[in-house]
Design a protein around this motif. Structure first.
Motif: not given
Length: 475
Positions: A184-187, A215-219, A226-230
């Protein structure tokens, strides 16, 4: 072999129940003692994701800093940048006592630890980043991975407002293989902190200027998971001084010269040759400066429209000059002007362009041919003329004039009078011209003045429109 595999499975299960790595014990506060414990308890497990349970995701905190903007390629729609990429994660269960082991953190080889497979989705070239073989490992099990990244990423460039364009390029960081349930990507830092730090350390001062980062988190959702992305949005603004000085200002100068060329009188100066020279010079200018213009197949830059309009105005100016010159020099061969054209141009349009019609001379020359009539025998003019001729010749005038002697002198005077009148008529026709020729020349002057006004109006409207479009686009 079966017993060995069974023993390994039991060992893994015990580790999952008791934690990924137990607390390290150092025999002495020396590097050798710490690395011996790491070699024994941590490094052999580098193939496993450092969690107590496979159902627990590993939180990867990411932060970037823009160090350099190397270039933007409009043709390939790519952005080349240099970043500092910082990844942070925790190894669950790992810890050691700072006093017992002699340090709070230690640098370890990257290949000795499990490292997340974080990649950039917009990456479109081979990795040319410098090799950084070490990462920091803290006594709390926290891993700090800081490395420079030189990357060529795809970016949808909108160059319609060139050279006053602003580009928004996206960099998406995420795991290449692991789903959001695993990584899980964290900002990390906020967009304001990233922008401030990037502007402080930015080492390039070229064509592009960094003006914003968001910057914003996205999926990313797919059928398999699903993939966690920043996602980072890097906002760049082009510095337009080079293009304004080398492209816009010279073009405006040439247009201004073409505008003032209307002040050259077409009947005494070859204005068409001057305008043709301007067009050739402008064409050569565009060919020389063609390398500065962006090349793309998506949209046409507005500056290209500006250059096309400028060239079209020059060509229209040349055609107008050819038309007016033809009227001026061929007016004597034209037939009588139609009444509607005379009224429209010489009566109304001439007033609009403030070009009043010149007044013609009222002097008229009349020729009376009296060659077929015999003068009266006792005319006073005949007597005076004969007497005058004889006086000029030095002869003594007779008491009574003889008509037979004065007739040759009168014939010569009549012939001389006819010749003088013919010469006078030819001179009047030469200096005053016929009425038809004068009207056509006046039409040429009025139309030339009217088209000059239209040229100024169209040029002003075009420049104001272009400036407004560029200003509104930037705002």
């Amino acid at each position: 072999m079966t017993d060995v595999k069974r023993a390994e499975l039991i060992f893994i299960c015990l580790m999952l129940l008791n934690g990924f790595v137990a607390t390290l014990n150092c025999t002495s506060p020396t590097p050798e003692s710490l690395f011996s414990s790491l070699e024994k308890n941590l490094f052999p497990k580098k193939l496993l994701r450092p969690v107590k349970s496979f159902s627990s995701p590993t939180n990867i905190t990411i932060g970037i800093t823009v160090v350099g903007i190397l270039g933007v390629d409009e043709k390939s729609q790519s952005l080349t940048t240099v970043l500092w990429q910082v990844l942070e994660w925790d190894i669950e269960g790992l810890s050691w006592d700072e006093e017992e082991c002699g340090t709070k953190r230690v640098s370890v080889p990257r290949e000795k630890l499990w490292v997340p497979d974080i990649h950039i989705s917009e990456f479109m070239d081979e990795d040319k980043s410098p090799n950084t073989p070490y990462v920091y490992l803290l006594n709390t099990g926290h891993v700090y991975d800081d490395k420079p990244v030189r990357m060529v990423s795809s970016c949808r460039l909108v160059i319609y407002n060139f050279p006053f364009d602003i580009q928004n390029c996206t960099l998406t960081f995420g795991s290449y293989l692991h789903f959001a349930t695993d990584i899980r990507m964290i900002q990390g830092p906020t967009s304001e902190e990233i922008l401030q730090e990037s502007q402080d350390v930015l080492v390039t001062n070229g064509e592009w200027e960094l003006i914003g980062i968001s910057v914003a988190p996205s999926t990313l959702s797919l059928d398999v998971g699903s993939y966690s992305e920043i996602r980072y949005h890097i906002i760049l603004r082009r510095r337009p001084v080079l293009y304004v000085v080398n492209l816009l200002i010279p073009s405006c100068f040439l247009i201004t010269v073409d505008l003032f060329s209307f002040l050259l009188p077409p009947h005494s100066v070859d204005r068409s040759s001057f305008k043709m020279t301007l067009i050739l010079g402008y064409t050569v200018f565009l060919l020389i400066m063609n390398d500065l213009l962006p090349v793309t197949g998506d949209t046409t830059p507005f500056i290209n429209v500006f250059f096309s309009i400028s060239l079209a105005l020059m060509v229209a100016s040349l055609l107008e000059t050819v038309f007016i010159t033809n009227i001026q020099y061929s007016s004597s061969r034209y037939s009588a002007m139609p009444h509607w054209l005379n009224v429209l141009v010489l009566r109304y349009l001439a007033v609009v362009v403030c070009l009043p019609r010149t007044k013609k001379s009222n002097r008229k020359t009349f020729f009376h041919d009296s060659s077929n009539r015999e003068p009266p025998q006792n005319s006073g003019i005949t007597n005076i003329s004969a007497f005058h001729l004889q006086s000029v010749s030095g002869d003594t005038p007779p008491a009574k004039p003889n008509p037979t002697l004065s007739m040759p002198a009168l014939d010569e005077l009549r012939k001389l009078s006819r010749d003088l009148l013919a010469i006078r008529l030819q001179m009047d026709k030469h200096f005053q011209g016929s009425k038809t020729s004068e009207d056509w020349q006046m039409v040429g002057l009025v139309i030339d003045r009217f088209l000059f006004g239209l040229y100024i109006v169209f040029l002003g409207v075009s420049f104001i429109t272009i400036i407004c479009i560029w200003t509104l686009s930037n705002s």
